[in-house]
Design a protein around this motif. Sequence first.
Motif, mmCIF file in Angstrom:
data_model
loop_
_atom_site.group_PDB
_atom_site.id
_atom_site.type_symbol
_atom_site.label_atom_id
_atom_site.label_comp_id
_atom_site.label_asym_id
_atom_site.label_seq_id
_atom_site.Cartn_x
_atom_site.Cartn_y
_atom_site.Cartn_z
ATOM 1 N N GLN A 140 0.840 -1.200 0.000
ATOM 2 C CA GLN A 140 0.000 0.000 0.000
ATOM 3 C C GLN A 140 0.871 1.243 0.000
ATOM 4 O OE1 GLN A 140 -2.926 0.380 3.095
ATOM 5 N NE2 GLN A 140 -4.030 -1.463 2.473
ATOM 6 N N ARG A 141 1.896 1.258 0.857
ATOM 7 C CA ARG A 141 2.785 2.418 0.934
ATOM 8 C C ARG A 141 3.445 2.655 -0.415
ATOM 9 N NH1 ARG A 141 5.505 1.310 5.151
ATOM 10 N NH2 ARG A 141 7.019 -0.006 4.117
ATOM 11 N N GLN A 142 3.934 1.586 -1.029
ATOM 12 C CA GLN A 142 4.603 1.717 -2.320
ATOM 13 C C GLN A 142 3.653 2.316 -3.352
ATOM 14 O OE1 GLN A 142 5.998 -1.981 -3.976
ATOM 15 N NE2 GLN A 142 7.013 -0.987 -5.687
ATOM 16 N N ALA A 143 2.428 1.823 -3.422
ATOM 17 C CA ALA A 143 1.462 2.320 -4.405
ATOM 18 C C ALA A 143 1.118 3.789 -4.158
ATOM 19 C CB ALA A 143 0.191 1.466 -4.375
ATOM 20 N N VAL A 144 0.876 4.151 -2.897
ATOM 21 C CA VAL A 144 0.533 5.537 -2.561
ATOM 22 C C VAL A 144 1.702 6.470 -2.874
ATOM 23 C CG1 VAL A 144 0.012 7.110 -0.644
ATOM 24 C CG2 VAL A 144 -1.236 4.951 -0.856
ATOM 25 N N ILE A 157 2.529 2.298 -12.516
ATOM 26 C CA ILE A 157 2.660 1.683 -11.190
ATOM 27 C C ILE A 157 2.368 0.189 -11.289
ATOM 28 C CG2 ILE A 157 1.748 1.627 -8.841
ATOM 29 C CD1 ILE A 157 1.105 4.657 -9.237
ATOM 30 N N ALA A 158 1.364 -0.169 -12.072
ATOM 31 C CA ALA A 158 1.026 -1.580 -12.253
ATOM 32 C C ALA A 158 2.220 -2.350 -12.825
ATOM 33 C CB ALA A 158 -0.196 -1.731 -13.164
ATOM 34 N N GLY A 159 2.925 -1.726 -13.768
ATOM 35 C CA GLY A 159 4.117 -2.364 -14.328
ATOM 36 C C GLY A 159 5.223 -2.506 -13.306
ATOM 37 N N ILE A 160 5.426 -1.478 -12.504
ATOM 38 C CA ILE A 160 6.468 -1.507 -11.478
ATOM 39 C C ILE A 160 6.163 -2.568 -10.429
ATOM 40 C CG2 ILE A 160 7.451 -0.190 -9.539
ATOM 41 C CD1 ILE A 160 7.136 2.324 -11.355
ATOM 42 N N MET A 161 4.892 -2.643 -10.016
ATOM 43 C CA MET A 161 4.516 -3.541 -8.925
ATOM 44 C C MET A 161 4.085 -4.913 -9.415
ATOM 45 S SD MET A 161 2.638 -0.855 -6.325
ATOM 46 C CE MET A 161 2.581 -2.065 -4.985
ATOM 47 N N ASP A 162 4.090 -5.108 -10.728
ATOM 48 C CA ASP A 162 3.732 -6.394 -11.329
ATOM 49 C C ASP A 162 2.336 -6.856 -10.889
ATOM 50 O OD1 ASP A 162 4.109 -8.591 -12.977
ATOM 51 O OD2 ASP A 162 5.014 -9.799 -11.376
ATOM 52 N N MET A 163 1.359 -5.984 -11.119
ATOM 53 C CA MET A 163 -0.031 -6.308 -10.797
ATOM 54 C C MET A 163 -0.940 -5.552 -11.752
ATOM 55 S SD MET A 163 -0.625 -4.014 -7.293
ATOM 56 C CE MET A 163 -0.041 -5.337 -6.310
ATOM 57 N N SER A 164 -2.219 -5.847 -11.695
ATOM 58 C CA SER A 164 -3.163 -5.194 -12.597
ATOM 59 C C SER A 164 -3.413 -3.746 -12.159
ATOM 60 C CB SER A 164 -4.495 -5.954 -12.606
ATOM 61 O OG SER A 164 -5.170 -5.779 -11.366
ATOM 62 N N ARG A 166 -6.265 -2.407 -11.871
ATOM 63 C CA ARG A 166 -7.375 -2.467 -10.900
ATOM 64 C C ARG A 166 -6.848 -2.753 -9.489
ATOM 65 N NH1 ARG A 166 -12.650 -4.731 -12.954
ATOM 66 N NH2 ARG A 166 -13.919 -3.236 -11.874
ATOM 67 N N ALA A 167 -5.874 -3.644 -9.370
ATOM 68 C CA ALA A 167 -5.288 -3.951 -8.058
ATOM 69 C C ALA A 167 -4.541 -2.736 -7.509
ATOM 70 C CB ALA A 167 -4.352 -5.161 -8.160
ATOM 71 N N VAL A 168 -3.864 -1.999 -8.395
ATOM 72 C CA VAL A 168 -3.170 -0.773 -7.981
ATOM 73 C C VAL A 168 -4.182 0.242 -7.462
ATOM 74 C CG1 VAL A 168 -1.914 1.247 -8.844
ATOM 75 C CG2 VAL A 168 -1.150 -1.040 -9.459
ATOM 76 N N GLU A 169 -5.272 0.430 -8.196
ATOM 77 C CA GLU A 169 -6.310 1.375 -7.775
ATOM 78 C C GLU A 169 -6.850 1.006 -6.396
ATOM 79 O OE1 GLU A 169 -9.011 1.088 -11.055
ATOM 80 O OE2 GLU A 169 -7.826 2.446 -12.307
ATOM 81 N N SER A 170 -7.048 -0.281 -6.169
ATOM 82 C CA SER A 170 -7.547 -0.755 -4.876
ATOM 83 C C SER A 170 -6.539 -0.479 -3.767
ATOM 84 C CB SER A 170 -7.853 -2.249 -4.965
ATOM 85 O OG SER A 170 -8.250 -2.741 -3.701
ATOM 86 N N LEU A 171 -5.255 -0.762 -4.025
ATOM 87 C CA LEU A 171 -4.213 -0.494 -3.031
ATOM 88 C C LEU A 171 -4.153 0.991 -2.682
ATOM 89 C CD1 LEU A 171 -1.095 -2.619 -4.066
ATOM 90 C CD2 LEU A 171 -2.358 -2.758 -1.926
#
Length: 197
Positions: A140-144, A157-164, A166-171
């Motif tokens: 969460q901290r990383q995404a924010v 951010i999704a590319g950096i964190m290797d997630m969708s 939608r998952a980034v938006e949720s985080l």
Amino acid sequence: MPLDAMTGRDDDELLARYAAGDAEAARVLTARLGPPVFAHAMRMLGGDRAEAEDVTQEAMLRLWRAAPGWDAGGAKPRTWLYTVTANLCIDRLRRRRGGMADIDAVPEPADGAPSAVAGLQRAERAAALQAALDELPDRQRQAVVLRHIEGLGNPEIAGIMDMSVRAVESLIARGKRALEERLLGRRAELGIDGDDG
């Protein structure tokens, strides 16, 4: 190639030139990417300058080692560096939680405020935000931080964190709610009126 001609080159081209032995390309790329990587590490590590410098140096070294086999069609050097930096920071934060460092001992980043009062208030706000960020789960901290402090878009951010996305938006949404809950009772203390948010 002269420095002024190098500065207009994109990161992929500079990395390829470095891999081919062009030291000037490395200098330009370091000057371009080093400061944002360092700033990201500072925020992720709660303002610990020495650790942020170590992380920045390690991330850049990893980029130089990866340069000879770099796939220009893959990740961009900046995105790749943010990912490496975040992972290195998370590793250090996990080691800290194992009893290696006291969060109260972490120095605040220097603030170039226009006045002493404004500087103190800004430092208090930054410390409160950093303390609230430090309480968030790592992802969460990383995404924010990537979204609201580094100013990156959700797809990047999704590319950096290797997630969708939608998952980034949720985080990010969960992280923002958690920060708001932690800081809500401190608005008056921090000099934030209802309109400053």
